[in-house]
Design an enzyme around this catalytic site. Structure first.
Site, PDB file in Angstrom:
ATOM      1  N   ASP A  73     -13.134  12.740 -10.452  1.00 11.30           N
ATOM      2  CA  ASP A  73     -13.254  13.789  -9.437  1.00 11.30           C
ATOM      3  C   ASP A  73     -13.042  13.273  -8.008  1.00 11.30           C
ATOM      4  OD1 ASP A  73     -13.497  16.250  -8.389  1.00 11.30           O
ATOM      5  OD2 ASP A  73     -15.384  16.755  -9.359  1.00 11.30           O
ATOM      6  N   ASP A 119     -17.719  11.807  -2.831  1.00  8.06           N
ATOM      7  CA  ASP A 119     -18.637  12.593  -3.677  1.00  8.06           C
ATOM      8  C   ASP A 119     -19.040  11.800  -4.920  1.00  8.06           C
ATOM      9  OD1 ASP A 119     -20.226  14.717  -4.418  1.00  8.06           O
ATOM     10  OD2 ASP A 119     -18.610  15.866  -5.325  1.00  8.06           O
ATOM     11  N   MET A 149     -13.717  20.993  -6.647  1.00  7.00           N
ATOM     12  CA  MET A 149     -12.599  21.749  -6.095  1.00  7.00           C
ATOM     13  C   MET A 149     -11.743  22.452  -7.147  1.00  7.00           C
ATOM     14  SD  MET A 149     -13.265  20.853  -3.017  1.00  7.00           S
ATOM     15  CE  MET A 149     -11.939  20.968  -1.831  1.00  7.00           C
ATOM     16  N   VAL A 182     -11.412  21.941 -14.841  1.00  6.86           N
ATOM     17  CA  VAL A 182     -10.668  21.004 -15.682  1.00  6.86           C
ATOM     18  C   VAL A 182     -10.608  21.559 -17.107  1.00  6.86           C
ATOM     19  CG1 VAL A 182     -10.505  18.636 -16.521  1.00  6.86           C
ATOM     20  CG2 VAL A 182     -11.489  19.078 -14.272  1.00  6.86           C
ATOM     21  N   LYS A 227      -6.341  19.606 -14.379  1.00  9.18           N
ATOM     22  CA  LYS A 227      -7.188  20.161 -13.328  1.00  9.18           C
ATOM     23  C   LYS A 227      -6.400  21.224 -12.579  1.00  9.18           C
ATOM     24  CE  LYS A 227     -10.507  19.036  -9.796  1.00  9.18           C
ATOM     25  NZ  LYS A 227     -11.333  17.979  -9.219  1.00  9.18           N
ATOM     26  N   GLY A 258     -15.310  20.885 -11.400  1.00  8.74           N
ATOM     27  CA  GLY A 258     -15.563  19.898 -10.358  1.00  8.74           C
ATOM     28  C   GLY A 258     -15.758  20.597  -9.040  1.00  8.74           C
ATOM     29  N   ASN A 262     -19.975  12.193 -11.816  1.00 13.60           N
ATOM     30  CA  ASN A 262     -18.559  11.888 -11.591  1.00 13.60           C
ATOM     31  C   ASN A 262     -18.151  10.523 -12.141  1.00 13.60           C
ATOM     32  OD1 ASN A 262     -17.934  14.290 -10.428  1.00 13.60           O
ATOM     33  ND2 ASN A 262     -18.165  13.605  -8.314  1.00 13.60           N
ATOM     34  N   LYS A 273     -21.426  10.341  -7.597  1.00 13.77           N
ATOM     35  CA  LYS A 273     -22.710  10.718  -8.201  1.00 13.77           C
ATOM     36  C   LYS A 273     -22.582  10.487  -9.703  1.00 13.77           C
ATOM     37  CE  LYS A 273     -21.165  15.534  -8.176  1.00 13.77           C
ATOM     38  NZ  LYS A 273     -21.442  16.884  -7.743  1.00 13.77           N
ATOM     39  N   PRO A 274     -23.692  10.413 -10.426  1.00 13.29           N
ATOM     40  CA  PRO A 274     -23.610  10.110 -11.863  1.00 13.29           C
ATOM     41  C   PRO A 274     -22.696  11.067 -12.636  1.00 13.29           C
ATOM     42  CG  PRO A 274     -25.870   9.926 -11.109  1.00 13.29           C
ATOM     43  CD  PRO A 274     -25.083  10.480  -9.954  1.00 13.29           C
TER      44      PRO A 274
END
Lengths: 235, 289
Positions: free
Chosen positions: B156, B138, B37, B40, B55, B35, B143, B140-141
């Site tokens: 995420d 953040d 940051m 995972v 994570k 991800g 996530n 987006k598809p």
């Protein structure tokens, strides 16, 4: 110039713009330690320069960068320092070619062991793009510098045995010894081998990240470079 | 300096990145993904005998785990446990989600109505976060996970922040989904998430868009945050209105469009009425003969 400039956890990229001349010099030396080999190899492989020309270009690049303080112009919002440096080097190579003559060494030269860098140039280097090649060599340089820094720290801390264990098990790919065999060699049991290796690996990780933090200007760049360093497949 | 071969570098990278779980209740199974940051992993929880997602982040900040733990919603992956690895890195474990990422779901082909219903379900956990003062930042598809039975999970939350958090100069988000104010490094709020959701809508339904749908996208992705929906709930409501054949707030219809929508929405009633009128006409004409 000391290649083992202790890690400060502060950005030496930022220190390049310091008003303190001594701090600027120390920062410059640290960056040279991290980047000179990737740039020399990049000149040899990507620019297909002869050994002598690549040596001159690397030497003159750092000499000019120091004299003109051109590295202090780095803007973290535009690109990573690594990319900035490579593009600056590309421009330097193009300028030298345009001038139509080889760079004469002069001024305050930095002393670099080009023979060792030459010996490290891989045979498969032509299969990757210049950018990928520079990235790969940068990763190698950061890790190699971290190994040397860790060696120096371990010697200072009286942990030579632990470092030797780490060096033998994690850095020597020809070594096939088990933990038990290593324990017998060093006169410790295999649980102690496990614990020492574990501690050394943790210390190594800290050293790599500290080296990286030094050679980046911002937190965002540090994170991105940490991903590039530890995340991408470098093979 | 010692020369490190490619093999040694790969080994060093492994030992520096792979989390050491010897002092935890977990056992490493495999890496699941990366991800914004952290990384995972799928790990096995020895105490409870189940697999969970772990994570691992370099940053000692526990913000993400705390934010997710505070958001109890079926569309947000619950946090089970959190702690610090022996190497100083922070970790937290979550439910292991089975399903496909939204981008993979889209590639497998779905009709517009199904895609819009799914979109409304994506908005739900985001709206819940907004109502609790949290912005994802953040979306987006990649996530969003679509579960085996159509459940939607927004993943995420690594860069999520409380809406009242101090302004930070770090630019976060993903180009294409990042609101203009985020790209400028300005503070993000619920309307920044609305922008990202608006960008996801064309991705979900492709070119099969009517004027009202285009207007919904345009309003969600307006350059000025003041011109957007105030939060994900407002956006979802407009999409649901469209699905129910009602007028959407983002689009002013003309008379013809109102009539067409009325006819589409009340198709059965109109058909019955027309049939009745036709029958009456036939009877009337028959009586005159």
């Amino acid at each position: 110039m000391s290649l083992l400039f202790p890690t400060t956890r502060r950005s030496v990229v930022r220190a390049l713009a310091s008003s303190d001349a001594a701090e600027r010099t120390r920062a410059f030396d640290t960056l040279v330690a991290c980047y000179w080999k990737p740039l020399y190899k990049y000149a040899r492989v990507a620019w297909k320069k002869s050994r002598e020309d690549a040596e001159d270009l690397t030497q003159s690049f750092f000499t000019r960068a120091f004299e003109k303080e051109s590295l202090a112009a780095y803007d973290a919002s535009k690109a990573s320092f690594r990319t900035f440096l490579r593009l600056l080097f590309d421009r330097h190579v193009a300028n030298v070619r345009k001038a139509g003559h080889r760079q004469k060494r002069g001024g305050a030269e930095v002393h670099l062991d080009f023979a060792s860098a030459e010996a490290e140039i891989g045979k498969d280097a032509s299969h990757v793009s210049p950018e990928e090649y520079f990235h790969r060599e940068w990763v190698r340089s950061v890790f190699a510098l971290s190994v040397e820094r860790m060696r120096a720290r371990c010697e200072a801390d009286g942990r030579q045995m632990q470092f030797a264990l780490f060096e033998m098990y994690d850095l020597d790919e020809s070594n096939q010894m088990s933990y038990r065999e290593l324990g017998m060699l060093f006169g410790i049991n295999d649980t102690a081998v496990t614990n020492h290796l574990y501690a050394m690996r943790r210390r190594f990780r800290e050293t790599v990240l500290a080296t990286l933090r030094e050679s980046t200007a911002t937190e965002q760049e540090y994170r991105a470079e940490a991903r590039a360093l530890l995340g991408d497949n470098i093979r | 300096m010692r020369f490190l071969s490619d093999e040694t570098l790969a080994h060093l990278r492994d030992i520096t990145e792979t989390p050491d779980l010897t002092e935890t209740r977990y056992e490493l199974i495999r890496e699941l993904g990366r991800g914004g940051m952290g990384v995972v992993y799928e790990v096995h929880d020895r105490e409870l005998g189940r697999s969970v997602a772990m994570k691992v982040v370099d940053d000692p900040a526990r913000a993400e785990a705390q934010i997710i733990a505070a958001l109890e919603h079926p569309g947000i992956v619950p946090v089970h446990d959190a702690g610090t690895l022996p190497d100083g890195r922070f970790y937290y474990t979550m439910k292991l989600v089975r399903g496909v990422r939204l981008d993979e779901w889209v590639r497998s082909g779905h009709g517009r109505t199904e895609a819009l219903r799914l979109f409304a379900r994506i908005c739900e956990p985001v709206a819940f976060a907004h109502a609790n003062g949290v912005v994802h930042r953040d979306l987006k598809p990649e996530n969003v996970m679509v579960g085996e039975f159509g459940a939607v999970l927004v993943m995420d939350w690594g860069v999520a922040r409380a809406t009242d958090a101090q302004h930070e100069r770090m630019i976060v988000g993903t180009p294409g989904y990042m609101a203009p104010e985020q790209a400028r490094g300005e503070r993000a709020d619920a309307r920044s998430d609305v922008y990202a959701l608006g960008a996801m809508l064309p991705f979900l339904i492709g070119s099969d868009r009517t004027r009202p749908l285009n207007a919904i996208v345009a309003r969600a992705m307006a350059n000025d945050p003041d011109d957007r929906y105030a939060d994900a709930r407002e956006l979802a409501n407009d999409v649901m209105r469209f699905l129910d054949g009602e007028p959407v707030s983002a689009y002013r219809e003309n008379v013809l469009e109102i009539a067409a929508r009325f006819l589409t929405r009340h198709r059965a009633l109109v058909a019955m009425l027309l049939a009745y009128l036709l029958m009456r006409t036939i009877i009337l004409l028959w009586a005159r003969i």
